[in-house]
Enzyme design. Structure first.
Site: not given
Ligand code: GLN
Length: 196
Positions: A86, A176, A178
């Protein structure tokens, strides 16, 4: 064998990634000793690295400020594996399309932050992932959209868009892995790839 796994512990699901890598290691008859990374000097001791989610603006700023960013670059130059999830994927991208994110350019993708989030803040979906026999249940939370893929290989797509990519020793996911008890993606990133 015991591997030293470094989890970047600036933000995000640090303990979940630590649990996932320990479990994935055991499933491959290995043991993972986890170190949390908040300052420079630890990455060089690590065999593999995990870069959790969070806010990519904050994470990239701290990695550069603490001198961890260039250690991660050296780790990848040495061919050692990284799993970035992410915001971690955003931080490693070639282009985060946001000047507040000083991305490291270790994954040849351009991303758009929070792009899935505009439709829905979070959602879950079963994904077919290259290298896994059965679908992987993926949890997306304000996930980045991978817009362009250069030299990276697409490992999974959702709705026709790439959501997991690999380039050499680096695996990045929009979701994610994890957050479920399925640790196959950690296994794939670290114990089943021939890196070169
Ligand atoms: N929205 C976050 C970003 O742009 C990422 C979201 C997340 O890691 N769950 O940095």
């Amino acid at each position: 064998m015991t591997v030293t796994a470094g989890v970047v512990a600036v933000q995000g699901d640090v303990s979940e990634h630590a649990d996932a890598i320990r479990a994935a290691a055991l499933a491959h008859d290995e043991t993972a000793e986890v170190r949390e990374i908040r300052q420079s000097g630890i990455v060089p001791d690590c065999d593999l690295l995990l870069l959790p989610g969070g806010e990519s603006t904050t994470i990239s700023r701290l990695l550069h400020r603490e001198g961890i960013a260039q250690e991660i670059e050296a780790h990848v130059d040495d061919g050692k594996p990284v799993l970035a999830t992410c915001a971690g994927l955003i931080v490693l991208s070639a282009d985060a399309n946001d000047e507040r994110v000083d991305s490291l350019g270790l994954l040849d993708v351009s991303v758009e932050r929070n792009a899935f989030g505009r439709q829905k803040d979070s959602f879950e979906a079963p994904l077919d992932v290259t290298g896994l026999d059965d679908p992987f249940h993926a949890v997306f939370i304000r996930a980045p959209l991978i817009e362009d893929v250069g030299d990276a290989e697409v490992l999974a797509e959702w709705d026709g868009r790439p959501v997991a990519v690999r380039q050499g020793p680096v695996v990045g996911t929009s979701f994610h892995p994890e957050l479920t008890t399925d640790h196959r993606l950690h296994g794939l990133a670290f114990f089943e790839t021939v890196h070169g």
